[in-house]
Design an enzyme around this catalytic site. Structure first.
Site, PDB file in Angstrom:
ATOM      1  N   HIS A 135       0.786  -1.362  -0.080  1.00 35.22           N
ATOM      2  CA  HIS A 135      -0.022   0.180   0.022  1.00 35.22           C
ATOM      3  C   HIS A 135       0.755   1.180   0.074  1.00 35.22           C
ATOM      4  CE1 HIS A 135      -3.601   2.430   0.825  1.00 35.22           C
ATOM      5  NE2 HIS A 135      -2.804   3.129   1.365  1.00 35.22           N
ATOM      6  N   CYS A 136       0.697   2.157  -0.992  1.00 33.06           N
ATOM      7  CA  CYS A 136       1.467   3.375  -1.121  1.00 33.06           C
ATOM      8  C   CYS A 136       0.685   4.733  -0.940  1.00 33.06           C
ATOM      9  CB  CYS A 136       2.068   3.311  -2.581  1.00 33.06           C
ATOM     10  SG  CYS A 136       3.145   4.772  -2.800  1.00 33.06           S
ATOM     11  N   ILE A 137       1.387   5.266   0.223  1.00 35.51           N
ATOM     12  CA  ILE A 137       0.414   6.388   0.863  1.00 35.51           C
ATOM     13  C   ILE A 137       0.637   7.554  -0.250  1.00 35.51           C
ATOM     14  CG2 ILE A 137       0.721   5.924   3.133  1.00 35.51           C
ATOM     15  CD1 ILE A 137       3.024   7.821   3.612  1.00 35.51           C
TER      16      ILE A 137
END
Length: 407
Positions: free
Chosen positions: A186-188
């Protein structure tokens, strides 16, 4: 000069700490100085400050900071995207008006091509698509993409939240509240999970951002460098190194090089001002961050794994070093059993021949669970001490891995 030197050291140190904070948790850095500093920054120092805060304020500061950090890292929000794209927008708004008239014509043609790319690839990485997200309508198709290797992924497991049979290489994201196909992480920065379907856009984002930052630093250099050289020649007597120019020792050589570096840096800042020099310096110092992450993902493609899987393989490697992992071989007849709902047939060119088992006492496994007894001989396990003896069924070679990852 000393003020400028301290400023440069501080900026470089800040960039290094930013890199360590974001990437130091990756399994590749686990037993390296980067991993140690990351644990120091993320675990040990916060723990000490938390104890101090409990003693002084009964933990109020820690509680508020934790809520803010949890919101930034574990909730869906556009704040990081706004910060990232806003930084690019503000930098471009400062840099281009101040330098446009000084640029050759071919750079004026190239800038409109390079500048929009991070915006485009951020949008493509962030938007929801049916290839990345596993839903009721595409679950059957997602189950047929990859075989279960019985090392990292086993058939018959159900997602406790989505209530789907988990396809191989998938993972449920607690932030996006959905199962993700070929989950990488998951990439912020894109406020979305990176997986099958948008991984190619994420790689394109890293590449385009790296090129844009390097290009901005280069433009600042070619604009200011001739003016800085002319300025230095006019005032050479003032900036000349005070002493012998013969570097008889390493310390003298380093002092001479540092003197001229700080001299030219001060001239660059003076002549370029904030709108050119500061933006160019910011681009130069942040350029290694997306480039390093891009390099890490190229390594993952070469190894035939995702960021999520690299952590799983790292756990196996650590357990192997402790002598508690045993390798078994699948029975020949199990290769023909695929086709059920739990383990559908796939078009993947390889099937895993190995099974890995951990034991608590370092002895060969006995009383295997039924899911393992069906596929391997209980007497055929051998102790393994490294990953070199275990095949990764998802590794087809770099070029095939690249084509599959960017599909």
């Amino acid at each position: 000069m000393s003020v400028l030197r301290n400023l440069l050291i501080a900026v470089i140190a800040l960039s290094s700490l930013t890199f360590i904070a974001f990437f130091g948790r990756l399994p590749a850095f686990r037993n390296t100085p980067i991993g140690f500093i990351h644990r120091l920054l993320i675990i040990h120092i916060p723990s000490s400050l938390r104890r101090l805060d409990v003693a002084l304020t009964n933990g109020r500061i820690t509680s508020g900071s934790c809520r803010l950090a949890h919101h930034l890292m574990h909730d869906k929000h556009p704040l990081v995207i706004i910060f990232f794209l806003g930084l690019i927008t503000i930098s471009a708004a400062l840099f281009l008006p101040a330098t446009w008239s000084l640029l050759p014509w071919y750079h004026k043609l190239l800038i409109p091509i390079l500048l929009p790319q991070p915006y485009l690839f951020t949008y493509l990485s962030a938007k929801r698509n049916n290839q990345t997200t596993i839903t009721a309508s595409n679950h059957a198709a997602q189950m047929r993409h990859y075989p279960y290797d019985r090392i990292l992924y086993y058939p018959g497991l159900t997602c406790r939240t989505c209530q789907f049979l988990k396809p191989a290489r998938s993972k449920h994201c607690s932030i996006c509240k959905t199962c993700v196909a070929r989950m990488d992480h998951h990439c912020i920065w894109v406020n979305n999970c990176v997986g099958r379907g948008n991984y190619r856009w994420f790689l394109s984002l890293l590449l385009s951002t790296s090129i844009l930052l390097a290009y901005a630093a280069y433009l600042a250099y070619i604009i200011i460098s001739p003016r800085a050289e002319a300025y230095y020649r006019r005032h050479e007597s003032f900036y000349r190194y005070p002493g012998s120019h013969n570097p008889s020792t390493w310390s003298t050589w380093f002092d001479i090089e540092l003197h001229y570096f700080t001299t030219y840096a001060s001239i660059y800042l003076e002549l370029g001002g904030v709108r050119t020099s500061a933006v160019g310096l910011l681009a130069l110092l942040t350029w290694p961050l997306p480039l390093s992450l891009l390099g890490y993902h190229i390594y993952l493609i070469w190894a035939g794994m995702t960021t999520n899987e690299s952590g799983k393989w790292a756990d196996w490697r650590d357990d192997m070093a402790d002598g508690v992992v045993f390798l078994g071989h699948r029975k020949e007849d199990t290769f023909e059993r695929a086709g059920s709902e739990e383990e559908p047939r796939t078009t993947w060119p390889l099937e895993s021949r190995h099974v890995l088992v951990r034991t608590l006492n370092g002895e060969a496994p006995s009383n295997l669970p039924s899911r393992l007894k069906e596929v391997c001989d209980e007497e055929g396990f051998e102790q393994v001490w490294g990953l070199g003896k275990v095949e990764n069924v998802y590794d087809l070679g770099f070029w095939d891995n690249f084509k599959e990852a960017t599909r």
